[in-house]
Design a protein around this motif. Sequence first.
Motif, PDB file in Angstrom:
ATOM      1  N   ARG A  52       0.830  -1.179  -0.079  1.00  0.00           N
ATOM      2  CA  ARG A  52      -0.065   0.050   0.192  1.00  0.00           C
ATOM      3  C   ARG A  52       0.754   1.192  -0.014  1.00  0.00           C
ATOM      4  N   ALA A  53       1.833   1.295   0.528  1.00  0.00           N
ATOM      5  CA  ALA A  53       3.094   2.252   0.717  1.00  0.00           C
ATOM      6  C   ALA A  53       3.456   2.591  -0.760  1.00  0.00           C
ATOM      7  N   VAL A  54       3.747   1.491  -1.346  1.00  0.00           N
ATOM      8  CA  VAL A  54       4.182   1.360  -2.883  1.00  0.00           C
ATOM      9  C   VAL A  54       3.462   2.275  -3.740  1.00  0.00           C
ATOM     10  N   ALA A  55       2.082   1.706  -3.322  1.00  0.00           N
ATOM     11  CA  ALA A  55       0.888   2.271  -4.460  1.00  0.00           C
ATOM     12  C   ALA A  55       0.658   3.534  -4.063  1.00  0.00           C
ATOM     13  N   ASP A  56       0.818   4.039  -2.804  1.00  0.00           N
ATOM     14  CA  ASP A  56       0.821   5.403  -2.575  1.00  0.00           C
ATOM     15  C   ASP A  56       1.748   6.235  -3.220  1.00  0.00           C
ATOM     16  N   ALA A  57       3.229   5.594  -3.245  1.00  0.00           N
ATOM     17  CA  ALA A  57       4.212   6.561  -3.856  1.00  0.00           C
ATOM     18  C   ALA A  57       4.104   6.156  -5.366  1.00  0.00           C
ATOM     19  N   GLY A  58       3.730   5.367  -5.921  1.00  0.00           N
ATOM     20  CA  GLY A  58       3.732   5.036  -7.218  1.00  0.00           C
ATOM     21  C   GLY A  58       4.846   3.989  -7.336  1.00  0.00           C
ATOM     22  N   SER A  59       4.564   2.973  -8.249  1.00  0.00           N
ATOM     23  CA  SER A  59       5.326   1.675  -8.370  1.00  0.00           C
ATOM     24  C   SER A  59       6.695   1.824  -8.663  1.00  0.00           C
ATOM     25  N   GLN A  60       6.965   3.043  -9.543  1.00  0.00           N
ATOM     26  CA  GLN A  60       8.114   3.362 -10.004  1.00  0.00           C
ATOM     27  C   GLN A  60       9.294   3.579  -9.086  1.00  0.00           C
ATOM     28  N   VAL A  61       8.976   3.725  -7.779  1.00  0.00           N
ATOM     29  CA  VAL A  61       9.702   4.202  -6.581  1.00  0.00           C
ATOM     30  C   VAL A  61      10.533   2.909  -6.243  1.00  0.00           C
ATOM     31  N   VAL A  62       9.968   1.919  -6.385  1.00  0.00           N
ATOM     32  CA  VAL A  62      10.694   0.353  -5.858  1.00  0.00           C
ATOM     33  C   VAL A  62      12.006   0.256  -6.164  1.00  0.00           C
ATOM     34  N   GLY A  63      12.292   0.598  -7.513  1.00  0.00           N
ATOM     35  CA  GLY A  63      13.775   0.676  -7.937  1.00  0.00           C
ATOM     36  C   GLY A  63      14.700   1.218  -7.265  1.00  0.00           C
ATOM     37  N   ALA A  64      14.312   2.439  -6.518  1.00  0.00           N
ATOM     38  CA  ALA A  64      15.082   3.170  -5.714  1.00  0.00           C
ATOM     39  C   ALA A  64      15.293   2.901  -4.306  1.00  0.00           C
ATOM     40  N   VAL A  65      14.612   1.662  -3.873  1.00  0.00           N
ATOM     41  CA  VAL A  65      14.754   1.269  -2.420  1.00  0.00           C
ATOM     42  C   VAL A  65      16.060   0.366  -2.291  1.00  0.00           C
ATOM     43  N   ASP A  66      17.148   1.087  -1.578  1.00  0.00           N
ATOM     44  CA  ASP A  66      18.085   0.416  -1.260  1.00  0.00           C
ATOM     45  C   ASP A  66      18.341  -0.164  -0.112  1.00  0.00           C
ATOM     46  N   ALA A  67      17.594   0.244   0.942  1.00  0.00           N
ATOM     47  CA  ALA A  67      17.470  -0.485   2.479  1.00  0.00           C
ATOM     48  C   ALA A  67      15.977  -0.464   2.903  1.00  0.00           C
ATOM     49  N   VAL A  68      16.148  -1.675   3.806  1.00  0.00           N
ATOM     50  CA  VAL A  68      14.914  -1.897   4.239  1.00  0.00           C
ATOM     51  C   VAL A  68      15.045  -2.308   5.827  1.00  0.00           C
ATOM     52  N   THR A  69      14.321  -1.568   6.682  1.00  0.00           N
ATOM     53  CA  THR A  69      14.200  -1.576   8.021  1.00  0.00           C
ATOM     54  C   THR A  69      12.910  -2.234   8.711  1.00  0.00           C
ATOM     55  N   THR A  70      12.807  -3.305   9.015  1.00  0.00           N
ATOM     56  CA  THR A  70      11.611  -4.065   9.871  1.00  0.00           C
ATOM     57  C   THR A  70      11.707  -3.506  11.222  1.00  0.00           C
ATOM     58  N   ILE A  71      10.594  -3.338  11.965  1.00  0.00           N
ATOM     59  CA  ILE A  71      10.450  -3.157  13.150  1.00  0.00           C
ATOM     60  C   ILE A  71      10.651  -4.418  14.130  1.00  0.00           C
ATOM     61  N   PHE A  72      11.442  -4.502  15.110  1.00  0.00           N
ATOM     62  CA  PHE A  72      11.552  -5.780  15.870  1.00  0.00           C
ATOM     63  C   PHE A  72      10.021  -6.003  16.551  1.00  0.00           C
ATOM     64  N   THR A  73       9.888  -7.380  16.322  1.00  0.00           N
ATOM     65  CA  THR A  73       8.626  -7.944  16.942  1.00  0.00           C
ATOM     66  C   THR A  73       9.078  -9.468  17.548  1.00  0.00           C
ATOM     67  N   MET A  74       8.558  -9.908  18.394  1.00  0.00           N
ATOM     68  CA  MET A  74       8.958 -11.071  18.890  1.00  0.00           C
ATOM     69  C   MET A  74       8.721 -12.497  18.099  1.00  0.00           C
ATOM     70  N   LEU A  75       7.320 -12.350  17.640  1.00  0.00           N
ATOM     71  CA  LEU A  75       6.621 -13.597  17.078  1.00  0.00           C
ATOM     72  C   LEU A  75       6.375 -13.208  15.826  1.00  0.00           C
ATOM     73  N   ASP A  76       6.219 -14.330  14.895  1.00  0.00           N
ATOM     74  CA  ASP A  76       5.575 -14.400  13.614  1.00  0.00           C
ATOM     75  C   ASP A  76       4.736 -15.469  13.388  1.00  0.00           C
ATOM     76  N   LEU A  77       3.429 -15.344  13.101  1.00  0.00           N
ATOM     77  CA  LEU A  77       2.556 -16.415  12.972  1.00  0.00           C
ATOM     78  C   LEU A  77       2.622 -17.246  11.652  1.00  0.00           C
ATOM     79  N   THR A  78       2.939 -18.360  11.727  1.00  0.00           N
ATOM     80  CA  THR A  78       3.150 -18.942  10.380  1.00  0.00           C
ATOM     81  C   THR A  78       1.722 -19.720  10.043  1.00  0.00           C
ATOM     82  N   VAL A  79       1.244 -19.333   9.103  1.00  0.00           N
ATOM     83  CA  VAL A  79       0.007 -20.074   8.667  1.00  0.00           C
ATOM     84  C   VAL A  79      -0.062 -21.287   8.175  1.00  0.00           C
ATOM     85  N   ASN A  80       0.602 -21.460   7.076  1.00  0.00           N
ATOM     86  CA  ASN A  80       0.939 -22.619   6.421  1.00  0.00           C
ATOM     87  C   ASN A  80       2.469 -23.249   6.592  1.00  0.00           C
TER      88      ASN A  80
END
Length: 165
Positions: A52-80
Amino acid sequence: QAYLFLCHLSPPPAMDPRAPVVVGVGRFTHKPANRAEDPRTQMQIMAEASKRAVADAGSQVVGAVDAVTTIFTMLDLTVNPGEGATGPVFYNNPGRSLCARLGVKQVEAKNILISTECGNSPQLALNQLANRIAAGEIRGGLVAGAEALASVAALAKVGVLPRKA
């Protein structure tokens, strides 16, 4: 929530071309009638908010993403998670998994980060990416975070408990 944070790709003449600007924001909230029957993983929520953030910005900006930071959380729920395995698990590399889900292939391993566990982590992550953009180290970055505690709690009520992957 997810924030797509980039330098101006075509800045106005009076603006520094490396000035960091939030160009896209995405949010996704999952509220099914029965979370135990329709749980979502943190990764699924993070990926949807990021899309949704990419859609908000316009898909052409994805090619300029050089870094990704995820916010720490303890658990991830694995569905399958595979034969015989269910329930929440500890997640190993959410940034790399998020990149894969978004089709972002240009991010180097050194630029995939996980924030600290603290209430100000999202703002700190934004500040750090902004400083790196302004310094010319990266062109743009994505900050994403999610929690799926309601799904984890609903599954725990029916006997599905967290485990280490």
